[in-house]
Structure formats: structure tokens, C-alpha cells
Design an enzyme around this catalytic site. Structure first.
Site, mmCIF file in Angstrom:
data_model
loop_
_atom_site.group_PDB
_atom_site.id
_atom_site.type_symbol
_atom_site.label_atom_id
_atom_site.label_comp_id
_atom_site.label_asym_id
_atom_site.label_seq_id
_atom_site.Cartn_x
_atom_site.Cartn_y
_atom_site.Cartn_z
ATOM 1 C CB ILE A 38 4.159 17.666 0.399
ATOM 2 C CG1 ILE A 38 5.094 17.994 1.561
ATOM 3 C CG2 ILE A 38 3.705 16.226 0.416
ATOM 4 C CD1 ILE A 38 4.453 17.798 2.929
ATOM 5 C CB VAL A 76 -1.086 22.740 0.293
ATOM 6 C CG1 VAL A 76 -0.832 22.471 -1.183
ATOM 7 C CG2 VAL A 76 -1.514 21.476 1.025
ATOM 8 C CE1 TYR A 172 -9.089 12.269 4.388
ATOM 9 C CE2 TYR A 172 -11.258 11.272 4.654
ATOM 10 C CZ TYR A 172 -10.194 11.637 3.846
ATOM 11 O OH TYR A 172 -10.242 11.387 2.491
#
Length: 276
Positions: A38, A76, A172
Site C-alpha cells: 500500500i 489490497v 485482528y
């Protein structure tokens, strides 16, 4: 070593840390590299992402080994942008043999009130991002007719969660458990094409995600007796943190012909963290 000579590896999160380590390791064994990162910060995160300069350094290190590399600054989370980068990488080399879905983020400290956005950013990067890159690459691997290897980067949070009601930690953990499910389903679905799909679960690894001010504050709190996610992260073996190359060792094995019959495996590389 030339065990991967002629093969092409697609790697996300390739600008630094584990991603760069994997790129350099596979290049040292003969692979050419398609590198995605990124190269921009995400507002809800409390540490900086890799930079454009970091990605250029990965390019330089791969080229220094005499291998070819194309690099794309790609988020992504964006399915269309990811597919475009993967297609361009395939066009550059004419094949994709290996996919390392490595890009991932976490918020380390308690976040702002907008927990929904934290959840969205973490899950979209770690879980949806993994799907986006693999979904874009699979048709190219199948069309090559040579089989292939896909490895997701999971986490010990996808094997043995820590006790935390922090929405960032929950996001997460959810993302890493989700990757396990995606891995297993891809493994079952792609076996007929001789495409192997596995997932590695690292414990703490020295990288931009762990070596930053936010992590240092958590470590100080834990050392002072505070109960946070870091205080619960203790490896069974006598090592506090692994190096990126330790994970690259496992990756290099899983994508090699030595592992040609290994698929659907969820492999901890965690110094015994998950057995405590």
C-alpha cells in the site's frame, strides 16, 4: 540456490518486514518477484505503514541478486486495483507460480470511538485483502498448467487468541481465523490443479508492525505489571521475538518441491507460543 529458477512469486506487503524478507529469500533461490504494498498510512492504525522508499529498497535488494521484479503501490482492500496489479505482473512475466498473501495490519492500542472503522480497516486488509489477491492470481496459476503454491500469513491470534475485548484485537483475531477457513477451502478446491494452499502462523516478528512507538508503550505497560495484549504474548521457547528470516525459512520450504504433497496445513512458526 536455484530451486525456484524460472518461477514467479507474487507477494503482498512486500515493502518491508516479512514481505521483503520473503521476496529476497525466494529471489535468492531463483524466483522473479511481483511485489505489492500500500505504501501509505491508514488513519485508524497507530503505527506507520511502509513507504514508497521502502518498496524501492525491496526492488533494489531483489535486483542485486540478479532477479527481475515489478512493484506496484496497491491497496489490497481495493479488489479492482489488486486485480489490475496482479494482471500487470502476470503480463510482465507470463506466469505466476507462487502467491504469498502477507499484507496485514493491526491496531495495537485502544482505538478511537469509531470502532466500526477500525474493524472495517483491519478485516478488509487482512481477510478481504487476502481473498482479493488470491482470487485474482488463481486463474493465472490454473492457466499455466504447472500447479503452484499459495501461502497465507496468519498469526498466533489465528491459533490461540488472547483475552481481550478491544475491538481492534477482536478484528485482528477474526481476520486471522477467517484466513484459516479460506486457506482450507482453497486447498480443497485447487488440489485437482496441483495448487497447494497453506497458512503459517508467526508469533511476534521484528517488523514495522512490532517495532514502533505504539508497541513500545504497550511493552512498558506490561513490564510495569499492566494486563494488555503484550503481557499475554510469551513464547514457550527462550526467545522474545523472531526475525523475518525465520518465517521466510518456513515459506521457502512450503513453496518448494520438498513440500509438493503438503496442502491445507496450518503451520505455527511461533517458538511454542500456541502450546502454552
Amino acid at each position: 540456490m536455484t530451486g525456484l529458477a524460472g518461477k514467479v512469486a507474487l507477494i503482498t506487503g512486500a515493502a518491508r518486514g516479512q514481505g521483503r524478507s520473503h521476496a529476497v529469500r525466494l529471489a535468492s533461490e531463483g524466483a522473479d518477484i511481483i511485489a505489492l504494498d500500500i505504501c501509505a498510512n491508514i488513519a485508524t492504525m497507530d503505527y506507520p505503514n511502509a513507504s514508497s522508499a521502502d518498496l524501492k529498497e525491496t526492488v533494489a535488494q531483489v535486483e542485486a541478486l540478479g532477479r527481475r521484479i515489478v512493484a506496484f503501490e496497491t491497496d489490497v482492500r481495493d479488489a479492482a486495483a489488486t486485480r489490475k496489479a496482479v494482471d500487470q505482473g502476470h503480463e510482465a512475466f507470463g506466469r505466476i507460480d507462487i502467491v504469498l498473501s502477507n499484507a496485514g495490519i493491526v491496531r495495537l492500542s485502544d482505538g478511537p470511538d469509531d470502532y466500526a472503522q477500525i474493524w472495517q480497516d483491519v478485516v478488509s486488509t487482512n481477510l478481504s485483502g487476502g481473498f482479493h489477491v488470491v482470487n485474482a492470481a488463481v486463474p493465472h496459476i490454473i492457466s499455466g498448467g504447472r500447479g503452484g503454491s499459495i501461502v497465507f500469513t496468519g498469526s498466533t491470534a489465528g491459533v490461540r487468541p488472547t483475552a481481550s475485548l478491544n475491538p481492534a484485537a477482536l478484528a485482528y483475531t477474526a481476520s486471522k481465523w477467517g484466513l484459516v477457513g479460506i486457506c482450507k477451502q482453497y486447498a480443497a478446491s485447487l488440489a485437482e490443479h496441483s495448487i497447494r494452499v497453506n497458512i503459517v502462523h508467526p508469533t511476534g516478528v521484528a517488523s514495522g508492525m512490532t517495532m514502533n512507538e505504539a508497541m513500545a508503550r504497550l511493552a512498558q505497560e506490561a513490564a510495569a505489571g499492566g494486563d494488555n495484549s503484550i503481557s499475554q504474548m510469551q513464547n514457550a521457547m527462550p526467545i522474545a521475538i523472531l526475525q523475518p528470516g525465520d518465517i521466510s525459512d518456513a515459506i521457502a520450504f512450503l513453496v518448494s518441491d520438498q513440500a509438493k504433497w503438503i496442502t491445507g496445513v496450518s503451520l505455527p512458526v511461533d517458538a511454542g507460543f500456541s502450546i502454552r
